[in-house]
Design an enzyme around this catalytic site. Structure first.
Site, short mmCIF file in Angstrom:
data_model
loop_
_atom_site.label_atom_id
_atom_site.label_comp_id
_atom_site.label_asym_id
_atom_site.label_seq_id
_atom_site.Cartn_x
_atom_site.Cartn_y
_atom_site.Cartn_z
N HIS A 104 0.80 -1.22 0.00
CA HIS A 104 0.00 0.00 0.00
C HIS A 104 0.84 1.27 0.00
CE1 HIS A 104 -3.50 -2.35 2.15
NE2 HIS A 104 -3.36 -2.70 0.88
N PRO A 105 1.85 1.41 -0.85
CA PRO A 105 2.65 2.64 -0.82
C PRO A 105 1.85 3.86 -1.30
CG PRO A 105 3.28 1.31 -2.70
CD PRO A 105 2.34 0.48 -1.89
#
Length: 560
Positions: A490-491
């Site tokens: 989930h960057p």
């Protein structure tokens, strides 16, 4: 190589989650021409569309950039595989398919940061609904007593299909009962603004197939004569007109395509949708980024923008593994060829069974301690276990309860390593760098133990394999968190939006790159703070807003 020039009204870089939606929305106007560029190939690889196929798409050069992080002190010196989609549909072609919006407070906070009420929850809710096709609003599905609430929070007929999972596991039902016994309430909808509770995740699937953004938004749109797709095409840099030294204008992109160097020029805008890793990397390669970094690599500075590649945030999952006596889990189902054949036949006949599974089935949102004012943990519970991703399943029945801190305070970076656009960037998420994050990590593992100790699971005699029962103190649990922690993919935050007077804000509240004309960023990188849940559908919401602003003529030249 020869140079060829093409011209379009809009150029979109990246045919991932945001790019596919933008391409469809902008090409709805027959009077404009749109070019969509993707470094990867078409999404024709069969494993993309079979839900369990993520096992064969992650770390596969056909579908994944195969990035790795720098060794991290918080992970006790470990480096992680860092998957990013490299095909039509981008990460929606290789992710966990979980439909999750986050919490209302996430978006209200963005509105406060930017000073723009367009980002408040009630406004964002309408953008989520704009493309939603929720199964509970199908004609044949009974709505129940909460029809008014269902209609308020969900919609039907959009491109983004949301369905319930097609297979249940008794062990997960009992884990959910244990969570309720531990004081976590049941819920039937994680997506109404407060996702606290326990339930099975809803997924982006259609009749047992993965529903990626290429199928949802792009496939039919490509029949339009004003939409052009260049796949298998690497964007090497952005092109600029710098005759106005105070505010350069982005005029197009330089690409490598079919062995030739090409320039595509944009009459109106270039829109970066290459993701929270790709977009800051491309900006830096093109001369927009921290001056010292660019000069070190011999790149001419177009705009000194210190925030480009900073503010990286991600959800670190801690994978707690428990061995069970007598439980039916995927581990034991795949130990024989007959078991594997039965699973395949089940999927072929009914589009159900383990091959239809999302990577995680059961979800829980709760607090790491009573002092937390809102749910700050997310669980992804799976009826399986393995030593590490890519390794075989254990040969004994077990479950994995992965838990992540939804609101980490650690911040990392994405920085170019050289002026070569083919060189992977330096990715340093900087996990567990703060006292707060280490404390939440220890507390979250205690929450796992509290659930496991409840009576609905007692007859399985659960044995803690990871992190290991020997770890009890904060210091011991924080140490093992560094040993078992891994990205949950989930960057965000590396091209963050912010107020006009924020020197670290890369884009303004309408996603226009500050100090540059005709250039926008539309992907998860613009999130100033990470959402309290999975990030794919919030990225689509962001793209929906951006598409409306572009089509309404909110020019990226100047500011409102």
């Amino acid at each position: 190589m020869s140079k060829v020039t093409h011209r379009f009204d809009y150029i979109i870089v990246g045919a991932g989650s945001a790019g596919c939606l933008l391409a469809k929305r902008l090409s709805e106007d027959p009077n404009v021409s749109v070019l969509l560029i993707e470094a990867g190939g078409r999404d024709s690889y069969p494993w993309i569309h079979i839900p369990v196929g993520y096992l064969y798409c992650i770390d596969n050069p056909r579908t994944d950039w195969r990035f790795r992080t720098q060794p991290a002190a918080g992970l006790n010196g470990r480096s992680l595989l860092y998957p990013r989609g490299r095909t039509l549909g981008g990460c929606s072609s290789i992710n966990g398919m979980i439909y999750m919006r986050g919490q209302a407070r996430d978006y209200d906070h963005w509105a406060e940061i930017t000073g723009d009420d367009s980002w408040r929850w009630e406004s964002c809710l309408e953008d989520f609904r704009r493309h939603e096709d929720h199964y509970r609003l199908d004609d044949h599905h009974p709505h129940g007593d909460d029809d008014e609430q269902l209609q308020r929070f969900h919609a039907h007929g959009g491109e983004w299909r949301v369905e319930k999972q097609r297979y249940r596991w008794p062990i997960l039902d009992e884990f959910a009962a244990a969570a309720r016994a531990a004081g976590i309430p049941a819920t039937d909808d994680f997506n109404r603004g407060c996702n606290e509770g326990v339930d099975y995740f809803e997924v982006n699937q259609r009749s047992g197939w993965r529903w990626n953004t290429s199928r949802a938004f792009l496939r039919k749109a490509l029949k339009r004569p004003n939409l052009t797709l260049w796949h298998s095409t690497l964007v090497e840099r952005l092109e600029f007109d710098t005759s106005n030294a105070e505010k350069p204008r982005c005029t197009g992109v330089r690409v490598s395509r079919q062995g030739r160097s090409m320039v595509a020029e944009a009459n109106r805008e270039v829109i970066l949708s290459a993701g929270a890793i790709g977009s800051p990397h491309l900006l830096q390669l093109s001369g927009i980024g921290p001056r010292e970094l660019l000069e070190r690599h011999g790149i001419e500075v177009v705009k000194d923008a210190p925030g480009v590649g900073e503010n990286l945030q991600d959800h670190l999952q801690l994978r707690a593994v428990y061995r069970l006596d007598g439980a039916r889990t995927l581990n034991t189902m795949v130990q024989s060829w007959w078991g594997k054949a039965a699973i395949a036949l089940h999927y072929l006949a009914r589009r159900s069974g383990p091959m239809s599974m999302a990577p995680s089935q059961l979800g829980i949102f709760t607090r790491s301690s009573d002092s937390q004012p809102h749910p700050n943990l997310e669980f992804h519970v799976q009826p399986l276990s393995l030593e590490a991703f890519g390794q075989p399943l254990h040969d004994f029945p077990a479950i994995t309860a992965s838990v992540c801190n939804l609101n980490p305070t650690s911040r990392g970076t994405v920085r170019l390593r050289s002026a070569d656009p083919r060189a992977a960037p330096d990715i340093s998420p900087n996990y567990l760098a703060t006292t707060e994050d280490r404390k939440v990590a220890a507390d979250s593992l205690r929450v796992v133990r509290r659930i496991i100790e409840q009576s609905p699971l007692a007859h399985y005699h659960p044995e803690e394999l990871k992190p290991g029962a020997a770890a009890q103190s904060d210091e011991e649990l924080q140490q093992v968190a560094g040993d078992i922690g891994t990205t949950i993919f989930h960057p965000v935050g590396t091209t963050a939006m912010g107020a006009m007077n924020d020197p670290m804000a890369v884009v303004d509240s309408r996603l226009r790159v500050q100090g540059v004309d005709s250039l926008r960023v539309v992907d998860a990188g613009v999130m100033p703070t990470i959402v309290s849940g999975n990030t794919n559908s919030p990225t689509l919401m962001i793209a929906e807003k951006a598409a409306a602003w572009v089509r309404q003529g909110v020019s990226s030249r100047g500011h409102d």
